[in-house]
Design a protein around this motif. Structure first.
Motif, PDB file in Angstrom:
ATOM      1  N   GLN A 172       0.878  -1.439   0.120  1.00 45.62           N
ATOM      2  CA  GLN A 172      -0.095  -0.118  -0.314  1.00 45.62           C
ATOM      3  C   GLN A 172       0.875   1.347   0.067  1.00 45.62           C
ATOM      4  O   GLN A 172       2.011   1.136   0.499  1.00 45.62           O
ATOM      5  CB  GLN A 172      -0.902   0.026   1.208  1.00 45.62           C
ATOM      6  N   MET A 173       0.423   2.402  -0.357  1.00 42.43           N
ATOM      7  CA  MET A 173       0.752   3.686  -0.541  1.00 42.43           C
ATOM      8  C   MET A 173       1.153   3.879   0.844  1.00 42.43           C
ATOM      9  O   MET A 173       0.473   3.773   1.752  1.00 42.43           O
ATOM     10  CB  MET A 173       0.097   4.702  -0.981  1.00 42.43           C
ATOM     11  N   GLY A 174       2.587   4.640   1.090  1.00 44.85           N
ATOM     12  CA  GLY A 174       2.857   5.235   2.484  1.00 44.85           C
ATOM     13  C   GLY A 174       3.754   3.953   3.295  1.00 44.85           C
ATOM     14  O   GLY A 174       4.236   4.495   4.232  1.00 44.85           O
ATOM     15  N   ASN A 175       3.624   2.771   2.886  1.00 45.99           N
ATOM     16  CA  ASN A 175       4.436   1.704   3.536  1.00 45.99           C
ATOM     17  C   ASN A 175       5.847   2.162   3.072  1.00 45.99           C
ATOM     18  O   ASN A 175       6.378   2.502   2.287  1.00 45.99           O
ATOM     19  CB  ASN A 175       3.902   0.231   3.087  1.00 45.99           C
ATOM     20  N   ASP A 176       6.767   1.215   3.915  1.00 46.25           N
ATOM     21  CA  ASP A 176       8.128   0.905   3.825  1.00 46.25           C
ATOM     22  C   ASP A 176       8.467  -0.351   3.388  1.00 46.25           C
ATOM     23  O   ASP A 176       8.033  -1.228   4.012  1.00 46.25           O
ATOM     24  CB  ASP A 176       9.062   1.513   5.037  1.00 46.25           C
ATOM     25  N   LYS A 177       9.482  -0.454   2.386  1.00 47.20           N
ATOM     26  CA  LYS A 177       9.571  -1.642   1.919  1.00 47.20           C
ATOM     27  C   LYS A 177      11.297  -1.882   1.722  1.00 47.20           C
ATOM     28  O   LYS A 177      11.830  -0.782   1.238  1.00 47.20           O
ATOM     29  CB  LYS A 177       8.926  -2.280   0.454  1.00 47.20           C
ATOM     30  N   SER A 178      11.719  -3.097   1.688  1.00 49.47           N
ATOM     31  CA  SER A 178      13.102  -3.256   1.137  1.00 49.47           C
ATOM     32  C   SER A 178      13.327  -4.496   0.283  1.00 49.47           C
ATOM     33  O   SER A 178      12.523  -5.320   0.245  1.00 49.47           O
ATOM     34  CB  SER A 178      14.237  -3.499   2.477  1.00 49.47           C
ATOM     35  N   ILE A 179      14.061  -4.202  -0.882  1.00 46.46           N
ATOM     36  CA  ILE A 179      14.569  -5.260  -1.648  1.00 46.46           C
ATOM     37  C   ILE A 179      16.078  -5.517  -1.391  1.00 46.46           C
ATOM     38  O   ILE A 179      16.998  -4.720  -1.369  1.00 46.46           O
ATOM     39  CB  ILE A 179      14.261  -4.870  -3.242  1.00 46.46           C
ATOM     40  N   PHE A 232      14.096   6.911  -1.270  1.00 44.70           N
ATOM     41  CA  PHE A 232      15.165   5.371  -1.485  1.00 44.70           C
ATOM     42  C   PHE A 232      16.495   5.646  -0.928  1.00 44.70           C
ATOM     43  O   PHE A 232      17.402   6.425  -0.962  1.00 44.70           O
ATOM     44  CB  PHE A 232      15.181   5.583  -3.308  1.00 44.70           C
ATOM     45  N   SER A 233      16.910   4.692  -0.132  1.00 41.29           N
ATOM     46  CA  SER A 233      18.121   4.663   0.592  1.00 41.29           C
ATOM     47  C   SER A 233      18.851   3.292   0.243  1.00 41.29           C
ATOM     48  O   SER A 233      18.200   2.213   0.667  1.00 41.29           O
ATOM     49  CB  SER A 233      17.943   4.974   2.031  1.00 41.29           C
ATOM     50  N   LYS A 260      30.577  -5.757  -0.188  1.00 43.65           N
ATOM     51  CA  LYS A 260      30.800  -5.586  -1.553  1.00 43.65           C
ATOM     52  C   LYS A 260      29.932  -6.887  -2.160  1.00 43.65           C
ATOM     53  O   LYS A 260      29.579  -6.648  -3.436  1.00 43.65           O
ATOM     54  CB  LYS A 260      32.075  -5.545  -2.110  1.00 43.65           C
ATOM     55  N   ALA A 261      29.371  -7.838  -1.428  1.00 37.17           N
ATOM     56  CA  ALA A 261      28.448  -8.757  -2.306  1.00 37.17           C
ATOM     57  C   ALA A 261      27.174  -8.540  -1.947  1.00 37.17           C
ATOM     58  O   ALA A 261      26.264  -9.271  -2.457  1.00 37.17           O
ATOM     59  CB  ALA A 261      28.917 -10.290  -1.496  1.00 37.17           C
ATOM     60  N   HIS A 262      26.760  -7.687  -1.307  1.00 38.41           N
ATOM     61  CA  HIS A 262      25.326  -7.130  -0.773  1.00 38.41           C
ATOM     62  C   HIS A 262      24.959  -5.530  -1.097  1.00 38.41           C
ATOM     63  O   HIS A 262      25.852  -4.673  -0.795  1.00 38.41           O
ATOM     64  CB  HIS A 262      24.984  -7.601   0.448  1.00 38.41           C
ATOM     65  N   LEU A 263      23.881  -5.334  -1.799  1.00 39.01           N
ATOM     66  CA  LEU A 263      23.564  -4.260  -1.890  1.00 39.01           C
ATOM     67  C   LEU A 263      21.995  -4.095  -1.800  1.00 39.01           C
ATOM     68  O   LEU A 263      21.162  -4.705  -2.602  1.00 39.01           O
ATOM     69  CB  LEU A 263      23.889  -3.604  -3.274  1.00 39.01           C
ATOM     70  N   ASN A 264      21.388  -3.382  -0.786  1.00 41.62           N
ATOM     71  CA  ASN A 264      20.050  -3.516  -0.530  1.00 41.62           C
ATOM     72  C   ASN A 264      19.446  -2.139  -0.879  1.00 41.62           C
ATOM     73  O   ASN A 264      20.062  -1.240  -0.882  1.00 41.62           O
ATOM     74  CB  ASN A 264      19.629  -3.991   0.910  1.00 41.62           C
ATOM     75  N   LEU A 265      18.035  -2.033  -1.159  1.00 40.21           N
ATOM     76  CA  LEU A 265      17.451  -1.115  -1.550  1.00 40.21           C
ATOM     77  C   LEU A 265      16.207  -0.809  -0.495  1.00 40.21           C
ATOM     78  O   LEU A 265      15.309  -1.627  -0.429  1.00 40.21           O
ATOM     79  CB  LEU A 265      16.973  -0.856  -2.840  1.00 40.21           C
ATOM     80  N   HIS A 266      16.254   0.321   0.193  1.00 37.58           N
ATOM     81  CA  HIS A 266      14.986   0.360   1.231  1.00 37.58           C
ATOM     82  C   HIS A 266      14.267   1.700   0.780  1.00 37.58           C
ATOM     83  O   HIS A 266      14.860   2.948   0.238  1.00 37.58           O
ATOM     84  CB  HIS A 266      15.197   0.836   2.516  1.00 37.58           C
ATOM     85  N   ILE A 267      13.131   1.548   0.593  1.00 33.65           N
ATOM     86  CA  ILE A 267      12.195   2.781   0.094  1.00 33.65           C
ATOM     87  C   ILE A 267      11.120   3.102   1.133  1.00 33.65           C
ATOM     88  O   ILE A 267      10.345   2.176   1.635  1.00 33.65           O
ATOM     89  CB  ILE A 267      11.514   2.295  -1.144  1.00 33.65           C
ATOM     90  N   ASN A 268      10.988   4.168   1.475  1.00 30.55           N
ATOM     91  CA  ASN A 268      10.229   4.686   2.642  1.00 30.55           C
ATOM     92  C   ASN A 268       8.841   5.643   1.675  1.00 30.55           C
ATOM     93  O   ASN A 268       9.098   5.962   0.836  1.00 30.55           O
ATOM     94  CB  ASN A 268      10.915   5.841   3.438  1.00 30.55           C
ATOM     95  N   SER A 269       7.893   5.513   2.632  1.00 33.52           N
ATOM     96  CA  SER A 269       6.679   6.225   2.318  1.00 33.52           C
ATOM     97  C   SER A 269       6.366   5.901   0.845  1.00 33.52           C
ATOM     98  O   SER A 269       6.416   6.990   0.002  1.00 33.52           O
ATOM     99  CB  SER A 269       6.934   7.653   2.557  1.00 33.52           C
TER     100      SER A 269
END
Lengths: 115, 114
Positions: free
Chosen positions: B14-21, B64-65, B71-80
């Motif tokens: 849903q809109m407004g949530n925070d998620k990570s990949i 987006f952070s 160096k083997a990992h790169l995560n993407l966190h997205i707020n709101s």
């Protein structure tokens, strides 16, 4: 500015026939690398072929070959003996030596191979 | 053994949530990237890390952070999350930052924001 243009949004070809996808690019750099990537319906991006700009000889990879015209800044992909598994989006891309790892992608050409 | 693996493959929220990949590569590459592919299939770079250091940070909202613990990992966190964030996000890696290096992509994570 570095740009990549793929002027054919969609193309189709009969199975076993040959098709050529066009790509032009713009850069003021002299040393760069060019790529074609394939994205089938599975979504996975797969490298098809790579060309070093300093090499005059056109790269080939089995049924895939390129026509690299450096002066014209053109980099077309020829697929011979097209197979159903070639159905995919094809992206042209390049990277210059001095911009490090900044890849520039075209907008893609959707290729359908018709049985 | 998958070279560049990203999870989850699909994410509906849903809109407004925070998620990570999350993204992991087992190729021993030094450089990792996040690309966004919009509904028109246009691929745009978002971030690039070389040996855990941020080296490309395109004009991306600060919601987006990226985080690279090693160096083997790169995560993407997205707020709101917003509707316009709906896209396929691709992680990729390359051996280094030389132009000779080929990008190896993950399978993509399709994010749908409702």
């Amino acid at each position: 500015a570095q740009t990549v243009t793929q002027s054919q949004p969609e193309m189709s070809v009969q199975e076993a026939e040959t098709v050529t996808l066009s790509c032009t690019y713009d850069t003021s750099e002299n040393n760069y690398y060019l790529f074609w990537y394939k994205q089938p319906p599975s979504r996975q991006m797969i490298l098809v072929i790579r060309q070093e700009a300093y090499k005059q000889q056109n790269a080939t990879e089995n049924r895939f070959s390129v026509n690299f015209q450096k002066a014209a800044k053109s980099f077309s992909l020829k697929i011979s003996d097209s197979q159903l598994g070639d159905t995919a989006m094809y992206f042209c891309a390049f990277i210059t030596i001095f911009t490090g790892n900044q890849f520039y992608f075209g907008t893609g050409t959707s290729l359908t191979v018709i049985p | 053994d998958t070279a560049v693996s990203q999870t989850p493959k699909y994410l509906v929220t849903q809109m407004g949530n925070d998620k990570s990949i999350k993204c992991e590569q087992n190729l021993g590459h030094d450089t990792m990237y996040w690309y966004k592919q919009d509904s028109k299939k246009f691929l745009k770079i978002m971030f690039s890390y070389n040996n855990k250091e941020l080296i490309i940070n395109e004009t991306v909202p600060n919601r987006f952070s990226p985080k690279s613990p090693d160096k083997a990992h790169l995560n993407l966190h997205i707020n709101s999350l917003e509707l316009g964030d709906s896209a396929v996000y691709f992680c990729a890696s390359s051996q280094g930052i030389s132009g000779a290096n080929v990008l190896t992509f993950g399978a993509g994570s399709r994010l749908t924001v409702l």
